[in-house]
Structure formats: structure tokens, C-alpha cells
Design a protein around this motif. Structure first.
Motif, PDB file in Angstrom:
ATOM      1  N   GLY A 152       5.223   6.718   6.436  1.00 50.64           N
ATOM      2  CA  GLY A 152       3.874   6.180   6.316  1.00 50.64           C
ATOM      3  C   GLY A 152       3.018   6.821   5.242  1.00 50.64           C
ATOM      4  O   GLY A 152       1.799   6.637   5.220  1.00 50.64           O
ATOM      5  N   ILE A 153       3.640   7.575   4.335  1.00 51.75           N
ATOM      6  CA  ILE A 153       2.882   8.242   3.275  1.00 51.75           C
ATOM      7  C   ILE A 153       3.025   7.441   1.988  1.00 51.75           C
ATOM      8  O   ILE A 153       4.131   7.269   1.471  1.00 51.75           O
ATOM      9  CB  ILE A 153       3.392   9.686   3.068  1.00 51.75           C
ATOM     10  N   SER A 154       1.910   6.950   1.468  1.00 54.45           N
ATOM     11  CA  SER A 154       1.946   6.135   0.263  1.00 54.45           C
ATOM     12  C   SER A 154       2.306   6.994  -0.950  1.00 54.45           C
ATOM     13  O   SER A 154       1.705   8.041  -1.170  1.00 54.45           O
ATOM     14  CB  SER A 154       0.583   5.467   0.050  1.00 54.45           C
ATOM     15  N   ARG A 209       7.467   7.447   2.143  1.00 52.46           N
ATOM     16  CA  ARG A 209       7.007   6.134   2.620  1.00 52.46           C
ATOM     17  C   ARG A 209       7.541   5.819   4.015  1.00 52.46           C
ATOM     18  O   ARG A 209       6.861   5.196   4.816  1.00 52.46           O
ATOM     19  CB  ARG A 209       7.455   5.029   1.656  1.00 52.46           C
ATOM     20  N   GLU A 254       0.832  -1.208   0.000  1.00 48.00           N
ATOM     21  CA  GLU A 254       0.000   0.000   0.000  1.00 48.00           C
ATOM     22  C   GLU A 254       0.868   1.261   0.000  1.00 48.00           C
ATOM     23  O   GLU A 254       0.514   2.264  -0.636  1.00 48.00           O
ATOM     24  CB  GLU A 254      -0.970  -0.013   1.184  1.00 48.00           C
ATOM     25  N   LEU A 255       1.998   1.216   0.690  1.00 50.68           N
ATOM     26  CA  LEU A 255       2.912   2.372   0.648  1.00 50.68           C
ATOM     27  C   LEU A 255       3.392   2.646  -0.770  1.00 50.68           C
ATOM     28  O   LEU A 255       3.741   3.778  -1.107  1.00 50.68           O
ATOM     29  CB  LEU A 255       4.118   2.140   1.570  1.00 50.68           C
ATOM     30  N   HIS A 256       3.404   1.594  -1.591  1.00 51.21           N
ATOM     31  CA  HIS A 256       3.829   1.748  -2.982  1.00 51.21           C
ATOM     32  C   HIS A 256       2.641   1.927  -3.930  1.00 51.21           C
ATOM     33  O   HIS A 256       2.796   1.826  -5.145  1.00 51.21           O
ATOM     34  CB  HIS A 256       4.685   0.557  -3.414  1.00 51.21           C
ATOM     35  N   GLY A 257       1.453   2.162  -3.380  1.00 52.18           N
ATOM     36  CA  GLY A 257       0.317   2.511  -4.226  1.00 52.18           C
ATOM     37  C   GLY A 257      -0.429   1.349  -4.848  1.00 52.18           C
ATOM     38  O   GLY A 257      -1.185   1.545  -5.800  1.00 52.18           O
ATOM     39  N   ALA A 298      10.703   7.338  -1.237  1.00 50.43           N
ATOM     40  CA  ALA A 298      11.143   6.519  -0.103  1.00 50.43           C
ATOM     41  C   ALA A 298      11.105   7.320   1.196  1.00 50.43           C
ATOM     42  O   ALA A 298      10.757   6.793   2.259  1.00 50.43           O
ATOM     43  CB  ALA A 298      12.555   5.976  -0.361  1.00 50.43           C
TER      44      ALA A 298
END
Lengths: 444, 444
Positions: free
Chosen positions: B376-378, B373, A33-36, B370
């Protein structure tokens, strides 16, 4: 596995073991999910026609029929129902059916059980969980996604308590171009022979190439020399060129594999290997192919495989190219459990066991528990006011770290069962140490 | 459902719909774990003998057979394989098989798909997800768990975006004791007739009681009068007593139901109803029974049912009593989706789309992603350096709220696509507003 499955090939976990599996699934979900990547689930049931669409299937498929009534599903009836044997075929159908509702390139992850009626053996189950990621384009899909997926999977596997692994990458264009450049035109046949390298060794593969594909000794030696190339850096390019074969497709494959490896060297050092022996003979890949070995557990086979399909699915003249990988979650988890390399710090979610001084105190005890829960602390209340010693023993036996006492004067105390330390505590503010809040997965 | 399932009775969700389902499953898991329930999964496959063990089964069972080979499973072959039709039967088997490894009372939740070959209709599927909780004892299980489970389920359902619901509770002992006290000894027969009340109405049930069970007019009227009692407070006790029936089992049932309702009035006001019409005729409950209706959607049927089994399972002379409830997740979710009462704020996890000024900037763009992420931000990175307008449009079409730009001078800016506002930003510290961090489920 600790215990024998009561139905061979259908593993089940005890609650503490299930926590290890949940940790693996939660971790993969978080990274994906962090990678969409969006979550998708497809039904477990497909029509036989859909499952056998690609022709020759090497997986054993379970057909369905209602105990009362139906004719059983057979390979001959395309409308019969059967359980899916992987997540790629159902996903391809889902993409075609919902193309009008999806935005491409479409990124999805899918973590579900699949079924194969194969003979069960170590690491091979009849029911098991896979975790797949794919990116699918509409008509075209930039090559950059082949690079990206290697990096996402390397990051995801690095976040699991599985120790060191190597993601081996190859490219079908490179191999096929090389064989063609050598003068071996049945490139699929050569790939199938090379695929047997790990099982039967180079001498036997050389025989196969000569007997079955009519290769000369020099051609066979060159094909084997290519398959022997394995580098963690870009030196594979020079090693391939040193074999002196010229072909346009080979050049394209070299360029693609170079893109994956050069970015991996930079962004996931030590995790990715260019391995020119990887063939994945029976699958329908057309470019990049991936395979993953646990270092020290190579005999387990690949725990994560995939590649690029030029046409994952098609709808009339519209094609959907894709690139994706599939992690064998059950295979991984069963190994972690068998080796004890990952264990749960406790088998219950409960952090606090709220005791009862008498049976009438149950609702007030629930008030204490509710205050704890409102702050994310898992709590249970005793069901009857047995002697405190018995209540403590019950909590201890279940692995609950803390017990809570409320005196007749309304004063609260909490006891750490492990140390025996007991302190006054306020249900509105007390919290366990962070490491005791929830079961943790500890790598051994 | 928005779209027709391509295989009738086997629903599938689009990514945005799947987020609603995930929200339901995640919420239930969180509440269950806060109350100390452990996750368990059982295999989807049972032996036919296991599934038909309780005798008469009113669910249609799907048998399995490999397309290449096996004889199909039939009701006559107890060793044949079939898909489970609920989670209670498999859990009972799991408890017996693993009794030596579990601590009792054992609390577990289980969220899995089940299959029934029934005729699909509104709210009824052939493949659907259930979420069960049960507490199981070894030999004995205090009644307090019947009270607790009502409260846990009321809390869990209250946390879902499903609007108002009523958990209807009754007690088999109360009903059976009442019928016995009336002189109607075929209490199971009376229960079966009462179970039809909602479908056929009281006049027809009265006929059934007289014709099939030989009840007098007075007996039938009394049985119907009992079934008409429905109170959100303790007044049901006086209403039952006013019917003038005396029986020991009735007294025990009244006491048990009083315990559930009095605690619910206190701890879950407005959620629980004593409803003396609830029979759950075909199930094997021996005390408390539960059923749950969505207010305004009663025609959907019960979305969460369960009760107390004196013997969930047995192993020789050892019995395992249990109490539990099962939530019909697919039925609930399909209703939420059909009515649009819960929708995802966006259909992708991605919060930030990192654009490319040129194709060589991909790795630096991954560095930005990165950093996001890691907090915690997608984030996703564009696959090719198309015109910015095109990259922004791509993000917008997918519902990604923010796009990121890195200038050739290394300066970063982030744009909120919705407002058009664009500000300088540091990838090491910038964060979206909390409501944009991940897709939220919004109740309409």
C-alpha cells in the motif's frame, strides 16, 4: 445490459450494477495512485475552437446553448461551448494553462464522462466513462515511460474481474521506417490501409495498397508480412529482419518496441504482445501505440488504447510530449454486466438492520447503529416499530445480511438472516465476518 | 480560487486542490455508505420535456445539439436533449423508470456534476458538483426519515474540514398553517415574501405583505414575528404558541419540527437550529425544509439544502414521497481553497521515489517499488540514472518525502528528504510513518 436505456446510448445502472462500476473505478484509482499518478478532473465543457484544434475530427461533438437565449454552438464559432469527446484534448489544454503550477514529468489519472453524438451500438455509447493515465514532459520525455505505462496498465487491468486480456503494442517509427525502407513514402496512407486489416482482410488491403498508394505487389506483400507479425516474446525482431528492409527509423522503432516487450515478458508475462498490425490510423501518435483486447471478446473492440505523442500540447516554442492510455470503463462494465461475469454480493452497503421493539426505542437504536458505524460497519435503523417478522422481511428483501434486536432489558442479539442463527452481541465489539462487511464484487 | 478559471464559471483545480475535493467526496461517500445509502449515477443528459416537467424553472438550462447536423434543443421541443441542472429531477425519473427493480424506502446518494447557464459569481458556477442523499418511499414514507436525514447530514458535514455550521430547519406545514390560521390564504405568496427577508429586511417584507397580499398590519407583524423565531432548543414551540394562532396544519408542523429538533438536540448538539424564517420559496417542498450556513461565511449562502416532497415523482396513481438534501460540493471546496482552510500535505500520492544507480537497474528498482506497492505504499521509479543529487531534487520538487537507494552490493537505504536522515531499509518490510503514507488534508 439487463435493461434497455430509456435514452438510447445513455446507459444507467441499477444500484447493484453501479457497485460493479464503482469497483472498477476504485480499483483503477488505487493502482494508479500506487504508481504515483495524481487525480485531475477537467471541466466537461470546452470551446469549439479547442475541440476542433487538431483539424479533422472523426468524433461527433455536442454543442451547447442555453434554452433561453443563446445562439447554438456551431463548428464555425470557435468561442461556442461544447462537451468534450475524450480526456486527451482537455488534458492537453489543462497542461498548457497550468504549466507554471505543475512539475514535469507530470503524471495524472483522470476518470470522467465524455460524450459523442454517434449512432449507439453494442459497446458504443453517447455518454460514457473513460479512465486515462498520461505522463507528460516539458520539452522531452524519456522513452522509459512508454515501458512503464504498459506495465501500469497491465497491472491495473489484471486487478479487474475481466478475465484474460492482451495488450497489443506496436511502434509507428518501426512501421513508418519499414514502409519508407520499402520505398513507400506515403507512410500515413499505408498505415490507414493497414488499419483496415481486421475489417476487410489482407486481400482487400493489398488491393488498396496497389490502387491507392501505387505499391507494387512485392511492396504490398512486404507491408502485409510486417502486419502479420505477432509474438509474445522477442522473436518479432528476427521476423522483421528476415523481411530484409533497411531503414534508420525502422531500427529506432525496433529498439523501442524491444524495450517494451522485453520488460513486459519479464514483468507482466502473458499480458503483452508485440502486434505489428496495430496502426491506430486516425490518432496522432508518433511512436509506441497500444490497443487491448479481451480474450474471447475481440469483437468488442479495444477496451484500452493509447500511445506516445511527440507533442501532446505546445505553448509557443515549448512542447509537451506525452505517453498515455485510455480505458473504456463503460464499455468494459457494460460487458461485465451483460455477461454476468462480475456481480455484487449484495446491492446495499448496509450490513446490519437495527430493528425497533417500539417507536420510542429509535434513539437507543441509533446509539447501537452509531457504535457499529464507528467501527466501519454500515447500519440502518428501522423507521417504525412494525412486527419483527415484517422488519426482518424488509431487511431480507434489501439483501441486508444481519438484523439487530435490543430487548426491553437492554440485552442485544444479532441474527444472520441467511442461516437463521441468532446470538447475543455487544454493539461495542461485535463485527460481521469480513466477507459480509461491505458488498463484494464476485467474479463468475 | 487561487487562479482564474480559463472559462468563467467552469472551475478546475490543480492536483493539490483536487486532493481537497477528493477528500470531501470520499468523506461524504464513507458517511453515506455507513448509513446504508447506495450509490447511483444518472446520465448527465435529460430530455427537455423531463427537465421542464415541473413547469416554471428558475435555472438556466443548457440544451445540446450536434455540431454537425441537429437542430438545436429549444424549450419548445420536449424531445430535445439538455444537461441536468440538479440531481433531484433526474433521480425522480430514475425512480419511476426503475421502480420495479428498487426496494422502497430506497436510500441513495449521488455525487455528480450539474450545469446551469447562469451569470457566474462568487460561489456560483456554471458547472459544479453536488452531493445528494434522498430516501424515497412507495406511496408513503414515515416521518422518521426527516429526522434521520438531518442527523446524517450533520454527521457528514461535521466530518469535513469546514469549521462550524448550522443546519437550519423549518416546516412548511407549520408556516402555512400559521398563515392560514392568521387568515392569510395565499400561503405560497406569504412564503415567497418571507423568503426575501434576508435580502430586503423586515420593513420591506412588511410592505410586500400588505401591498401584494392584502395583509393587515397585525397579520404582517405576526408573520414576521413567526419568521423571527430561531432557537437551538425546543423553546420555539412556546414562542410560536405565544403568538396565539390556532390551526390544525400548524399543530402538525409544530409536532414534526419538534421531532427533528428534539432528536438533534440529543444527537447532534449545537448543529441544528429551528429557524422559522426558512422558506425555500421556489422549491416544491411540502413539510420539513433544511438550509445550512457556514458560521462566519453566511454571505456564501446555503451550502446544503433540501426538504420533504410529498410526491418526488409519480407513475399513474402511484406516488413516491421523498426527503433529501443536496450539498454544494464545489461551493464548499472553492471556499476551502480560497481561504486556505484545508490544504493537502503534499500534491502527489507518491511516498517513495526509487532512484537509479545506472540505467540497467530499472527493473530491479521496479522490484523494490512493487514490494512497497504490495503493502500500500505509493512508489515511483526514476526514468533515467541522472546524478543522485538531481534525482533527489526531482523528488523534493514534487513533494515526495522519501528517496530509495540500492547499492551495487544490493544493500538498500531510504532517505527522508526533509530531515536528511538516511537509514538501511528492507523493501519487504520498511514503511513510512503513517502520516506520510498518503497525502493528508490538513485543516488550517
Amino acid at each position: 445490459m439487463a435493461r434497455k436505456a430509456s435514452l438510447s446510448g445513455f446507459p444507467e445502472w441499477l444500484p447493484g450494477e453501479r457497485l460493479v462500476e464503482l469497483h472498477v473505478l476504485d480499483t483503477l484509482r488505487r493502482i494508479f495512485e500506487l504508481h504515483g499518478f495524481s487525480s485531475v478532473e477537467t471541466r466537461a465543457v470546452e470551446t469549439v475552437g479547442q475541440l476542433l484544434r487538431k483539424g479533422e475530427i472523426d468524433k461527433e461533438v455536442y454543442g451547447l446553448s442555453r434554452l433561453q437565449g443563446d445562439e447554438p454552438a456551431t463548428a464555425e464559432d470557435p468561442n461556442g461551448l461544447a462537451l468534450h469527446f475524450d480526456l486527451t484534448v482537455p488534458f492537453a489544454r489543462y497542461v498548457v494553462e497550468n504549466a507554471g503550477h505543475l512539475n514535469f514529468p507530470f503524471r495524472r489519472y483522470q476518470m470522467q464522462k465524455v460524450w459523442r453524438g454517434e449512432r449507439p451500438q453494442d459497446g458504443r455509447f453517447r455518454e460514457f466513462t473513460q479512465a486515462d493515465i498520461d505522463v507528460v514532459g516539458d520539452g522531452a520525455l524519456p522513452f522509459k515511460y512508454d515501458v512503464e505505462l504498459a506495465l501500469v496498465i497491465a497491472e491495473a487491468l489484471s486487478a479487474l474481474p475481466i478475465g484474460d486480456f492482451k495488450l497489443r503494442v506496436n511502434n509507428r517509427k518501426l512501421a513508418e521506417g519499414f514502409y519508407r525502407g520499402l520505398g513507400l513514402d506515403d507512410t500515413a496512407g499505408v498505415l490507414r490501409s493497414i488499419d483496415k486489416l481486421e475489417k476487410v482482410g489482407p486481400a482487400r488491403v493489398k488491393e488498396l495498397l496497389r490502387e491507392e498508394l501505387g505499391a507494387t505487389g512485392e511492396q504490398a506483400d512486404a507491408a502485409l508480412a510486417l502486419a502479420a507479425i505477432r509474438t509474445e516474446d522477442m522473436s518479432f525482431v528476427d521476423q522483421v529482419r528476415a523481411l530484409g528492409v533497411q531503414d534508420e527509423l525502422l531500427e529506432q522503432g525496433l529498439d523501442e518496441l524491444s524495450q517494451v516487450v522485453s520488460m513486459a515478458v519479464r514483468r507482466a508475462p502473458g499480458r503483452v504482445v508485440a502486434d505489428l498490425s496495430i496502426a491506430r490510423g486516425l490518432d496522432y501518435y508518433t511512436g509506441t501505440v497500444y490497443e487491448t483486447m479481451l480474450v474471447g471478446h475481440e469483437q468488442l473492440g479495444s477496451i484500452c488504447s493509447g500511445g506516445r505523442y511527440e507533442s501532446l500540447a505546445s505553448k509557443g516554442s515549448r512542447t509537451f510530449p506525452g505517453v498515455g492510455l485510455s480505458i473504456g470503463v463503460s464499455r468494459l462494465v457494460s460487458r461485465l454486466l451483460a455477461e454476468g461475469t462480475a456481480v455484487a454480493s449484495r446491492s446495499v452497503p448496509t450490513a446490519v438492520y437495527v430493528t425497533l421493539a417500539n417507536d420510542d426505542a429509535w434513539s437507543e437504536a441509533q446509539d447501537v447503529a452509531a457504535q457499529l458505524r464507528s467501527r466501519g460497519i454500515s447500519a440502518e435503523v428501522a423507521a417504525s416499530a412494525e412486527k419483527f417478522g415484517k422488519q426482518i422481511k424488509f431487511a431480507d428483501r434489501r439483501g441486508i445480511p444481519f438484523v439487530w434486536f435490543t430487548g426491553s432489558d437492554g440485552a442485544h442479539e444479532v441474527k444472520d438472516i441467511r442461516s437463521g442463527e441468532q446470538i447475543p452481541a455487544d454493539p461495542a465489539s461485535w463485527a460481521p465476518p469480513a466477507e459480509d462487511l461491505a458488498p463484494r464484487i464476485v467474479a463468475n
